[in-house]
Design a protein around this motif. Structure first.
Motif: not given
Length: 417
Positions: A107, A109, A132, A134, A173, A197
């Motif tokens: 995963h 980020q 993901t 951010h 995501t 989150n």
């Protein structure tokens, strides 16, 4: 895809690849740490690959059951705490970690060095990859000493790079539907999913039997980094524009490179006696700060979700938020707070006055609405969603939508001098 990422419920081996991780203090680092802890508490085997927070060779250590692989890193000269890794120094380390850990899912980020190296190596090995995002380019622009035309070019190149790196993931995501829409407008496919989150709501609620805040001057609260894109200067200016009879106070929890400039601004505006800079505080003191505030304000304009706003809402506080990025997703005018025009201190002062001048029972009602809204962002729900994605159970993506929350129009009284 790894043979172990079927739909069975056996414990997974998860490798998280955040570009920022505690002791860094920001929403992305907090999310990664909360996710690592939550996965471990449910019995999964969790490894984290991240930058070492100080000079030195790569190292491995355990943090209460979570294995941290800290990679050799270097300080970014334009940023107060961010550290980055040279790919030629850490590529071999990342390959070694993947060889030893043999994760069921990786995963990532961020699309920077650690993320892109993990994506490349995981793809080559057939490991399932969840990404993901951010990040938006505006997060770094205040720290890049370049003219506007260079920053515009950087923004375009950065979005294309994000699309390319995350395009190799099995699932992508982002924290909110508005962040997903922003990504789609900049080249991401419609398959990007919105996954909050999440926060542990109970960590910020009043305890049973806990007394309400003592009577005193009305208090505005800001929590978070003191960085350029957070626009805390606008909040301090708004405080100086509030009616004198309100005698409002501002508490600022957090620290950052802008603190000296903000302290100077408060002195220059004559409000230094009404502004308290508390710095970083322990979790229990942070909870107390939320509970004693009359209203929470987030003036930032580069928020992909704003965990601190969710924390304030969990504490049943009304919120006044900049009408920018993902923040409109969290506030409805007149329901649980107000939105204000980004960068407009006078408009912010007017919206703060609407809350601070309201009867206590009206503020309490708005706080209850905040608490009701935050329920959909509970961390257990977030954790359950990511576990489904790790195992290959992908929900249908939401349709693109740029609709803003319902607004209740009211005429602002002459609350700002």
């Amino acid at each position: 895809m790894s043979a172990h990422t079927a739909t069975t419920d056996h414990p997974l081996t998860v490798l998280l690849g955040p570009e920022t991780y505690p002791p860094d203090v920001n929403g992305a680092a907090q999310f990664a740490h909360r996710l690592a802890r939550g996965l471990h508490e449910q019995g999964h085997r969790v490894h984290v690959v991240c930058a070492r927070p100080e000079p030195g060779p790569s190292s491995v250590a355990q943090d209460d059951g979570v294995v941290e692989h800290r990679l050799r890193s270097h300080r970014a000269f334009t940023h107060p705490y961010f550290r980055f890794c040279f790919p030629w120094q850490v590529a071999g380390e990342i390959r070694r970690v993947l060889d030893e850990v043999r994760p069921d899912v990786v995963h990532v980020q961020c699309h920077y060095i650690i993320g892109r190296l993990l994506v490349r190596e995981s793809r080559r090995r057939g490991i399932r990859i969840v990404g993901t995002n951010h990040f938006v380019p505006e997060n770094l622009e205040p720290f890049l000493p370049f003219p506007a035309w260079v920053l515009n070019r950087y923004r375009a190149v950065s979005w294309r790079d994000m699309v390319r790196v995350f395009g190799a993931c099995d699932v992508v995501t982002a924290p909110t539907p508005l962040a997903v829409d922003d990504m789609r407008r900049n080249g991401f496919p419609d398959t990007v999913l919105a996954v909050s989150n999440g926060i542990r709501i109970a960590d910020y609620e009043a305890h049973e039997g806990e007394r309400p805040r003592p009577a005193g001057p009305p208090t505005v609260l800001y929590t978070g980094r003191l960085a350029v894109e957070k626009n805390v200067d606008v909040l301090i200016e708004a405080l100086s524009l509030l009616p004198a009879e309100l005698d409002a106070r501002l508490e600022i929890v957090g620290d950052g490179e802008q603190r000296p400039a903000l302290e100077k601004l408060a002195r220059g505006l004559g409000v230094e006696g009404r502004v308290r800079f508390l710095g970083y505080v322990p979790d229990e003191e942070l909870r107390a700060a939320y509970l004693r505030a009359d209203v929470f304000c987030q003036p930032g304009t580069a928020e992909l979700q704003s965990l601190v706003t969710l924390e304030a809402m969990a504490a049943s506080r009304p919120v006044v938020l900049a009408d920018a990025r993902a923040l409109p997703h969290l506030a409805e005018d007149g329901v649980n707070g107000w939105l204000f025009a980004p960068g407009d201190a006078r408009d912010l002062a007017g919206k703060l006055a609407l809350v601070l001048d309201a009867p206590p029972e009206e503020r309490a009602r708005m706080g209850r609405e905040s608490r009701r809204k935050v329920a959909q962002h509970s961390f257990p729900r977030t954790l359950e969603t990511f576990l489904r994605l790790y195992r290959g159970n992908r929900p249908e993506p939401a349709r693109p939508s740029t609709a803003r929350p319902r607004r209740i129009r009211r005429r602002l009284a002459a609350l700002v001098r």
